[in-house]
Write a protein that holds these residues in place. Structure first.
Motif, PDB file in Angstrom:
ATOM      1  N   ASN A  11       0.822  -1.221   0.000  1.00  0.00           N
ATOM      2  CA  ASN A  11       0.000   0.000   0.000  1.00  0.00           C
ATOM      3  C   ASN A  11       0.851   1.264   0.000  1.00  0.00           C
ATOM      4  O   ASN A  11       0.482   2.274   0.602  1.00  0.00           O
ATOM      5  CB  ASN A  11      -0.963   0.017   1.179  1.00  0.00           C
ATOM      6  N   SER A  12       1.976   1.212  -0.662  1.00  0.00           N
ATOM      7  CA  SER A  12       2.889   2.356  -0.695  1.00  0.00           C
ATOM      8  C   SER A  12       3.211   2.727  -2.133  1.00  0.00           C
ATOM      9  O   SER A  12       3.731   1.905  -2.894  1.00  0.00           O
ATOM     10  CB  SER A  12       4.177   2.011   0.057  1.00  0.00           C
ATOM     11  N   LEU A  13       2.927   3.965  -2.479  1.00  0.00           N
ATOM     12  CA  LEU A  13       3.254   4.448  -3.816  1.00  0.00           C
ATOM     13  C   LEU A  13       4.768   4.537  -4.001  1.00  0.00           C
ATOM     14  O   LEU A  13       5.285   4.335  -5.106  1.00  0.00           O
ATOM     15  CB  LEU A  13       2.601   5.803  -4.061  1.00  0.00           C
ATOM     16  N   THR A  14       5.499   4.788  -2.930  1.00  0.00           N
ATOM     17  CA  THR A  14       6.957   4.860  -3.008  1.00  0.00           C
ATOM     18  C   THR A  14       7.550   3.509  -3.384  1.00  0.00           C
ATOM     19  O   THR A  14       8.478   3.434  -4.193  1.00  0.00           O
ATOM     20  CB  THR A  14       7.535   5.334  -1.662  1.00  0.00           C
ATOM     21  N   ILE A  15       7.012   2.455  -2.820  1.00  0.00           N
ATOM     22  CA  ILE A  15       7.507   1.118  -3.157  1.00  0.00           C
ATOM     23  C   ILE A  15       7.133   0.770  -4.597  1.00  0.00           C
ATOM     24  O   ILE A  15       7.934   0.185  -5.329  1.00  0.00           O
ATOM     25  CB  ILE A  15       6.979   0.077  -2.155  1.00  0.00           C
ATOM     26  N   ALA A  16       5.937   1.151  -5.031  1.00  0.00           N
ATOM     27  CA  ALA A  16       5.544   0.922  -6.424  1.00  0.00           C
ATOM     28  C   ALA A  16       6.477   1.667  -7.372  1.00  0.00           C
ATOM     29  O   ALA A  16       6.897   1.131  -8.405  1.00  0.00           O
ATOM     30  CB  ALA A  16       4.101   1.367  -6.637  1.00  0.00           C
ATOM     31  N   TRP A  17       6.834   2.907  -7.013  1.00  0.00           N
ATOM     32  CA  TRP A  17       7.770   3.688  -7.828  1.00  0.00           C
ATOM     33  C   TRP A  17       9.134   3.016  -7.872  1.00  0.00           C
ATOM     34  O   TRP A  17       9.784   2.967  -8.906  1.00  0.00           O
ATOM     35  CB  TRP A  17       7.881   5.103  -7.277  1.00  0.00           C
ATOM     36  N   SER A  18       9.561   2.464  -6.759  1.00  0.00           N
ATOM     37  CA  SER A  18      10.842   1.771  -6.704  1.00  0.00           C
ATOM     38  C   SER A  18      10.843   0.545  -7.620  1.00  0.00           C
ATOM     39  O   SER A  18      11.812   0.283  -8.330  1.00  0.00           O
ATOM     40  CB  SER A  18      11.143   1.372  -5.265  1.00  0.00           C
ATOM     41  N   TYR A  19       9.756  -0.209  -7.586  1.00  0.00           N
ATOM     42  CA  TYR A  19       9.640  -1.374  -8.475  1.00  0.00           C
ATOM     43  C   TYR A  19       9.663  -0.941  -9.941  1.00  0.00           C
ATOM     44  O   TYR A  19      10.296  -1.586 -10.779  1.00  0.00           O
ATOM     45  CB  TYR A  19       8.363  -2.148  -8.198  1.00  0.00           C
ATOM     46  N   PHE A  20       8.960   0.146 -10.251  1.00  0.00           N
ATOM     47  CA  PHE A  20       8.934   0.656 -11.616  1.00  0.00           C
ATOM     48  C   PHE A  20      10.331   1.044 -12.088  1.00  0.00           C
ATOM     49  O   PHE A  20      10.745   0.712 -13.199  1.00  0.00           O
ATOM     50  CB  PHE A  20       7.981   1.858 -11.713  1.00  0.00           C
ATOM     51  N   LEU A  21      11.087   1.736 -11.229  1.00  0.00           N
ATOM     52  CA  LEU A  21      12.457   2.121 -11.586  1.00  0.00           C
ATOM     53  C   LEU A  21      13.341   0.902 -11.780  1.00  0.00           C
ATOM     54  O   LEU A  21      14.204   0.883 -12.667  1.00  0.00           O
ATOM     55  CB  LEU A  21      13.048   3.030 -10.514  1.00  0.00           C
ATOM     56  N   ALA A  22      13.154  -0.123 -10.960  1.00  0.00           N
ATOM     57  CA  ALA A  22      13.954  -1.344 -11.091  1.00  0.00           C
ATOM     58  C   ALA A  22      13.679  -2.033 -12.426  1.00  0.00           C
ATOM     59  O   ALA A  22      14.608  -2.462 -13.117  1.00  0.00           O
ATOM     60  CB  ALA A  22      13.667  -2.288  -9.930  1.00  0.00           C
ATOM     61  N   VAL A  23      12.415  -2.134 -12.802  1.00  0.00           N
ATOM     62  CA  VAL A  23      12.063  -2.764 -14.076  1.00  0.00           C
ATOM     63  C   VAL A  23      12.601  -1.943 -15.243  1.00  0.00           C
ATOM     64  O   VAL A  23      13.164  -2.496 -16.198  1.00  0.00           O
ATOM     65  CB  VAL A  23      10.533  -2.949 -14.186  1.00  0.00           C
ATOM     66  N   LEU A  24      12.473  -0.633 -15.155  1.00  0.00           N
ATOM     67  CA  LEU A  24      12.993   0.235 -16.212  1.00  0.00           C
ATOM     68  C   LEU A  24      14.517   0.110 -16.324  1.00  0.00           C
ATOM     69  O   LEU A  24      15.070   0.070 -17.428  1.00  0.00           O
ATOM     70  CB  LEU A  24      12.589   1.679 -15.951  1.00  0.00           C
ATOM     71  N   GLY A  25      15.197   0.033 -15.191  1.00  0.00           N
ATOM     72  CA  GLY A  25      16.646  -0.140 -15.197  1.00  0.00           C
ATOM     73  C   GLY A  25      17.059  -1.457 -15.827  1.00  0.00           C
ATOM     74  O   GLY A  25      18.023  -1.513 -16.604  1.00  0.00           O
ATOM     75  N   LEU A  26      16.338  -2.517 -15.507  1.00  0.00           N
ATOM     76  CA  LEU A  26      16.649  -3.815 -16.112  1.00  0.00           C
ATOM     77  C   LEU A  26      16.415  -3.797 -17.613  1.00  0.00           C
ATOM     78  O   LEU A  26      17.210  -4.351 -18.385  1.00  0.00           O
ATOM     79  CB  LEU A  26      15.816  -4.911 -15.459  1.00  0.00           C
ATOM     80  N   LEU A  27      15.336  -3.155 -18.040  1.00  0.00           N
ATOM     81  CA  LEU A  27      15.065  -3.065 -19.473  1.00  0.00           C
ATOM     82  C   LEU A  27      16.144  -2.264 -20.197  1.00  0.00           C
ATOM     83  O   LEU A  27      16.544  -2.629 -21.313  1.00  0.00           O
ATOM     84  CB  LEU A  27      13.690  -2.438 -19.708  1.00  0.00           C
ATOM     85  N   LEU A  28      16.621  -1.192 -19.591  1.00  0.00           N
ATOM     86  CA  LEU A  28      17.682  -0.401 -20.223  1.00  0.00           C
ATOM     87  C   LEU A  28      18.969  -1.211 -20.347  1.00  0.00           C
ATOM     88  O   LEU A  28      19.699  -1.073 -21.323  1.00  0.00           O
ATOM     89  CB  LEU A  28      17.941   0.876 -19.436  1.00  0.00           C
ATOM     90  N   GLN A  29      19.248  -2.049 -19.362  1.00  0.00           N
ATOM     91  CA  GLN A  29      20.460  -2.864 -19.434  1.00  0.00           C
ATOM     92  C   GLN A  29      20.353  -3.941 -20.505  1.00  0.00           C
ATOM     93  O   GLN A  29      21.364  -4.419 -21.008  1.00  0.00           O
ATOM     94  CB  GLN A  29      20.763  -3.488 -18.084  1.00  0.00           C
ATOM     95  N   LEU A  30      19.138  -4.317 -20.870  1.00  0.00           N
ATOM     96  CA  LEU A  30      18.937  -5.368 -21.864  1.00  0.00           C
ATOM     97  C   LEU A  30      18.744  -4.843 -23.287  1.00  0.00           C
ATOM     98  O   LEU A  30      18.444  -5.624 -24.181  1.00  0.00           O
ATOM     99  CB  LEU A  30      17.731  -6.220 -21.469  1.00  0.00           C
ATOM    100  N   VAL A  31      18.916  -3.546 -23.484  1.00  0.00           N
ATOM    101  CA  VAL A  31      18.685  -2.953 -24.806  1.00  0.00           C
ATOM    102  C   VAL A  31      19.615  -3.562 -25.854  1.00  0.00           C
ATOM    103  O   VAL A  31      19.178  -3.891 -26.962  1.00  0.00           O
ATOM    104  CB  VAL A  31      18.852  -1.419 -24.748  1.00  0.00           C
TER     105      VAL A  31
END
Length: 80
Positions: A11-31
């Protein structure tokens, strides 16, 4: 479905934002690998023109995600 997502993020938007950044970071590394897999090596060049080196940008996003998640989990632990 929204309740499942909220429960996963504690129930935390901050944790959701953290997960979003992690997924985005992983996708950038896999470009680079994705460009080779798709047969279009120009993808890395296009992403590089937009964000710089995608590998380093991905690592920075992962680091920000880890710090954000750790800080939020620490504050949640203090509240309980």
């Amino acid at each position: 479905m929204l309740t499942r997502i909220k429960a996963f993020c504690l129930n935390s938007l901050t944790i959701a934002w953290s997960y979003f950044l992690a997924v985005l970071g992983l996708l950038l590394q896999l470009v680079d690998a994705a460009g080779d897999f798709l047969g279009d090596p120009a993808i890395k060049d296009e992403v590089s023109a937009a964000v710089g080196d995608p590998t380093w940008a991905g690592r920075v996003l992962l680091a920000i995600s880890i710090v954000t998640l750790a800080a939020r989990l620490r504050s949640l632990r203090k509240q309980s």
